[in-house]
Design a protein around this motif. Structure first.
Motif, mmCIF file in Angstrom:
data_model
loop_
_atom_site.group_PDB
_atom_site.id
_atom_site.type_symbol
_atom_site.label_atom_id
_atom_site.label_comp_id
_atom_site.label_asym_id
_atom_site.label_seq_id
_atom_site.Cartn_x
_atom_site.Cartn_y
_atom_site.Cartn_z
ATOM 1 N N VAL A 164 16.128 -13.647 53.165
ATOM 2 C CA VAL A 164 15.243 -14.720 52.726
ATOM 3 C C VAL A 164 14.087 -14.814 53.710
ATOM 4 C CG1 VAL A 164 15.024 -17.162 52.193
ATOM 5 C CG2 VAL A 164 17.160 -15.960 51.671
ATOM 6 N N ALA A 165 12.887 -14.457 53.260
ATOM 7 C CA ALA A 165 11.699 -14.536 54.119
ATOM 8 C C ALA A 165 11.078 -15.921 54.049
ATOM 9 C CB ALA A 165 10.674 -13.480 53.710
ATOM 10 N N VAL A 166 10.958 -16.467 52.826
ATOM 11 C CA VAL A 166 10.445 -17.821 52.615
ATOM 12 C C VAL A 166 11.452 -18.539 51.725
ATOM 13 C CG1 VAL A 166 8.581 -19.209 51.652
ATOM 14 C CG2 VAL A 166 8.042 -17.071 52.830
ATOM 15 N N ASP A 167 11.946 -19.672 52.207
ATOM 16 C CA ASP A 167 13.025 -20.356 51.509
ATOM 17 C C ASP A 167 12.510 -21.482 50.630
ATOM 18 O OD1 ASP A 167 15.508 -21.111 50.662
ATOM 19 O OD2 ASP A 167 16.119 -22.033 52.546
ATOM 20 N N ASP A 168 11.751 -22.415 51.218
ATOM 21 C CA ASP A 168 11.247 -23.554 50.450
ATOM 22 C C ASP A 168 10.022 -24.107 51.180
ATOM 23 O OD1 ASP A 168 10.866 -25.646 48.729
ATOM 24 O OD2 ASP A 168 12.574 -26.830 49.441
ATOM 25 N N VAL A 169 8.855 -23.585 50.843
ATOM 26 C CA VAL A 169 7.621 -23.947 51.531
ATOM 27 C C VAL A 169 6.687 -24.665 50.564
ATOM 28 C CG1 VAL A 169 5.505 -23.042 52.590
ATOM 29 C CG2 VAL A 169 7.739 -22.160 53.290
ATOM 30 N N SER A 170 6.227 -25.847 50.965
ATOM 31 C CA SER A 170 5.260 -26.613 50.183
ATOM 32 C C SER A 170 4.201 -27.185 51.117
ATOM 33 C CB SER A 170 5.941 -27.776 49.439
ATOM 34 O OG SER A 170 6.928 -27.319 48.539
ATOM 35 N N GLY A 184 -1.769 -13.524 46.162
ATOM 36 C CA GLY A 184 -1.424 -12.665 45.033
ATOM 37 C C GLY A 184 -1.041 -11.258 45.428
ATOM 38 N N LEU A 185 -0.810 -11.022 46.724
ATOM 39 C CA LEU A 185 -0.434 -9.692 47.196
ATOM 40 C C LEU A 185 1.067 -9.451 47.099
ATOM 41 C CD1 LEU A 185 -2.705 -9.518 50.363
ATOM 42 C CD2 LEU A 185 -3.101 -8.427 48.152
ATOM 43 N N ARG A 186 1.831 -10.517 46.976
ATOM 44 C CA ARG A 186 3.275 -10.404 46.795
ATOM 45 C C ARG A 186 3.699 -11.343 45.667
ATOM 46 N NH1 ARG A 186 5.219 -7.249 50.738
ATOM 47 N NH2 ARG A 186 4.172 -7.229 52.759
ATOM 48 N N THR A 187 4.825 -11.030 45.060
ATOM 49 C CA THR A 187 5.322 -11.803 43.927
ATOM 50 C C THR A 187 6.416 -12.753 44.400
ATOM 51 O OG1 THR A 187 4.874 -9.960 42.432
ATOM 52 C CG2 THR A 187 6.362 -11.684 41.639
ATOM 53 N N ALA A 188 6.246 -14.012 44.102
ATOM 54 C CA ALA A 188 7.228 -15.015 44.511
ATOM 55 C C ALA A 188 8.468 -14.939 43.637
ATOM 56 C CB ALA A 188 6.610 -16.412 44.429
ATOM 57 N N ASP A 189 9.604 -15.294 44.200
ATOM 58 C CA ASP A 189 10.830 -15.422 43.410
ATOM 59 C C ASP A 189 10.876 -16.766 42.700
ATOM 60 O OD1 ASP A 189 11.696 -12.952 44.408
ATOM 61 O OD2 ASP A 189 12.632 -13.887 46.150
ATOM 62 N N ARG A 190 10.248 -17.755 43.336
ATOM 63 C CA ARG A 190 10.267 -19.114 42.773
ATOM 64 C C ARG A 190 9.121 -19.896 43.377
ATOM 65 N NH1 ARG A 190 15.396 -21.426 44.428
ATOM 66 N NH2 ARG A 190 14.275 -22.407 46.162
ATOM 67 N N GLY A 191 8.688 -20.930 42.664
ATOM 68 C CA GLY A 191 7.635 -21.797 43.168
ATOM 69 C C GLY A 191 6.287 -21.480 42.551
ATOM 70 N N LEU A 209 7.821 -22.721 47.401
ATOM 71 C CA LEU A 209 7.711 -21.264 47.392
ATOM 72 C C LEU A 209 8.964 -20.629 47.989
ATOM 73 C CD1 LEU A 209 5.759 -18.888 46.806
ATOM 74 C CD2 LEU A 209 5.015 -19.077 49.181
ATOM 75 N N ARG A 210 9.459 -19.591 47.318
ATOM 76 C CA ARG A 210 10.606 -18.829 47.812
ATOM 77 C C ARG A 210 10.340 -17.341 47.596
ATOM 78 N NH1 ARG A 210 16.150 -19.245 48.989
ATOM 79 N NH2 ARG A 210 17.404 -17.435 48.327
ATOM 80 N N LYS A 211 10.651 -16.533 48.616
ATOM 81 C CA LYS A 211 10.477 -15.085 48.524
ATOM 82 C C LYS A 211 11.571 -14.407 49.330
ATOM 83 C CE LYS A 211 8.630 -11.032 47.809
ATOM 84 N NZ LYS A 211 8.746 -10.399 46.473
ATOM 85 N N THR A 212 12.271 -13.465 48.685
ATOM 86 C CA THR A 212 13.333 -12.717 49.344
ATOM 87 C C THR A 212 13.038 -11.226 49.274
ATOM 88 O OG1 THR A 212 14.643 -12.587 47.302
ATOM 89 C CG2 THR A 212 15.059 -14.459 48.753
ATOM 90 N N LYS A 259 5.524 -16.838 57.740
ATOM 91 C CA LYS A 259 4.119 -17.251 57.618
ATOM 92 C C LYS A 259 3.301 -16.237 56.828
ATOM 93 C CE LYS A 259 3.265 -17.294 62.034
ATOM 94 N NZ LYS A 259 4.512 -16.611 62.464
ATOM 95 N N THR A 260 3.378 -14.959 57.212
ATOM 96 C CA THR A 260 2.575 -13.937 56.546
ATOM 97 C C THR A 260 3.002 -13.755 55.100
ATOM 98 O OG1 THR A 260 2.071 -12.765 58.603
ATOM 99 C CG2 THR A 260 1.948 -11.492 56.576
ATOM 100 N N THR A 261 4.299 -13.785 54.843
ATOM 101 C CA THR A 261 4.768 -13.699 53.462
ATOM 102 C C THR A 261 4.199 -14.837 52.630
ATOM 103 O OG1 THR A 261 6.825 -12.573 54.078
ATOM 104 C CG2 THR A 261 6.808 -13.742 51.978
ATOM 105 N N THR A 262 4.127 -16.026 53.203
ATOM 106 C CA THR A 262 3.588 -17.181 52.481
ATOM 107 C C THR A 262 2.144 -16.938 52.069
ATOM 108 O OG1 THR A 262 5.059 -18.747 53.608
ATOM 109 C CG2 THR A 262 3.016 -19.630 52.673
ATOM 110 N N VAL A 263 1.286 -16.516 53.008
ATOM 111 C CA VAL A 263 -0.128 -16.375 52.664
ATOM 112 C C VAL A 263 -0.384 -15.131 51.815
ATOM 113 C CG1 VAL A 263 -0.969 -17.721 54.611
ATOM 114 C CG2 VAL A 263 -0.663 -15.246 54.883
ATOM 115 N N GLU A 264 0.416 -14.088 51.969
ATOM 116 C CA GLU A 264 0.243 -12.920 51.106
ATOM 117 C C GLU A 264 0.658 -13.244 49.676
ATOM 118 O OE1 GLU A 264 2.288 -9.652 52.940
ATOM 119 O OE2 GLU A 264 0.692 -9.317 54.413
ATOM 120 N N THR A 265 1.663 -14.090 49.511
ATOM 121 C CA THR A 265 2.036 -14.547 48.172
ATOM 122 C C THR A 265 0.955 -15.454 47.612
ATOM 123 O OG1 THR A 265 4.367 -14.444 48.836
ATOM 124 C CG2 THR A 265 3.854 -15.655 46.819
#
Length: 334
Positions: A19-25, A53-60, A11-14, A44-50
């Protein structure tokens, strides 16, 4: 082993250049309390909100019960319950009214009275939200996350702002919820909380997973770093220092000895897991009888230090996601 109920992969989200989440598995098994641990701003919060389905991931990819929550967030509405940070309700709504209102969002809701009883809220059922204590508000947040009869509950920084007793009471409630059959994703920056509650966990720092496993596996996997604190009588302190210095020089099991904080009579002796076996005979040979000897238990803070090279603090240099303090739980929807 059962198929994972939650799967997060790369998972990646910017947010702009941040970069909030870089590479989380990670993967979560049914029926466990799975922790996402790390300092504030770690992602952490960005990970669980993604995940919700509350946020859109850039990748993953993110899957709950095999459902891609990025493509079809509505499909997990009845599977996933979410308690987000600082979730807000109207000041005048009562506890019972809030549960009844949220129950109307679901085809097969839980019985509000059952949740009131399970979370020790029955005596406060007719109290307005503004009149609740911090612990009571947190219990109501858990109840709202469970009102849709979810299989999975995300509890985000559940005990922040609570006093130590209220925090421990909330831990007991979390275990009670897990025992009722709900899988829990626990987001926290409290090391003690993660160590007490989590069956397994990931430690996240700067948007990356730096460690994963059970708390005991992670702690037992540390190399070296065992500590024994020795307290000498005032008249024995100088001789004790000398003898410990000799021990450090001659025994490979002993790595160092230094004063503990502002206490000149206490010395922390560090080394391998056999450091105590080296220390006690050396003191006996020197005819030094300490007033106290105690081993210092290692913790997840030591794990964080080993993997990041720095001491754990609740703050991080990573800003993470924009703050959403007005999000209210409704099966993971805002």
């Amino acid at each position: 082993m059962a198929d994972p109920i939650v799967e997060v992969s790369h998972l990646r989200k910017t947010y702009g250049e941040k970069v909030a989440v870089d590479d989380v598995s990670f993967a979560v098994q049914p029926g466990e309390i799975f922790g996402i641990l790390g300092p504030n701003g770690a992602g952490k919060t960005t990970t669980v909100e993604t995940l919700a389905g509350l946020r859109t991931a850039d990748r993953g990819t993110v899957r709950v019960r095999g459902i891609d929550t990025q493509r079809d967030p509505a499909a997990v509405r009845d599977i996933l319950g979410v308690q987000l940070q600082e979730a807000a309700l109207h000041d005048k709504i009562t506890v019972r009214e809030a549960l009844t209102l949220f129950a109307g969002f679901y085809a097969n809701p839980a019985d509000p009275d059952d949740l009131l009883a399970m979370l020790d809220l029955t005596p406060h059922a007719d109290r307005r939200f503004a009149k609740l204590s911090g612990g009571q508000k947190q219990r109501l947040s858990i109840a709202l996350a469970l009102i849709g009869n979810p299989e999975i509950a995300i509890l985000d920084e559940l005990t922040t702002g609570l006093d130590p007793q209220a925090r421990r009471n909330t831990w007991e409630l979390v275990e009670r919820v897990r025992d009722s059959g709900v899988t829990i994703l626990l987001v926290t920056h409290f090391m003690e909380e993660a160590e007490r509650l989590c069956d397994r966990l990931v430690i996240i720092d700067a948007g990356n997973v730096v460690a994963e496993g059970t708390p005991r596996e992670l702690i037992d996997g540390l190399e070296g770093g065992h500590t024994v604190v020795v307290r000498f009588a005032p008249e024995d302190v100088e001789r004790g220092r000398r003898e410990l210095g000799v021990l450090v020089d001659r025994d490979p099991e002993v790595e160092g000895a230094q004063q503990v904080g502002g206490s000149p009579s206490e010395l922390a002796v560090t080394g391998t897991r056999r450091v105590l076996f080296s220390l006690v005979p050396a003191l006996a040979a020197a005819d030094l009888v300490p007033e106290d000897v105690r081993t210092v238990a290692r913790s997840l803070e030591d794990v964080f230090l080993a993997h990041t090279g720095r001491a754990y603090t609740t703050e991080s240099g990573d800003a993470g996601a924009p703050t959403d303090t007005a999000l209210v739980t409704e099966g993971g929807r805002s």
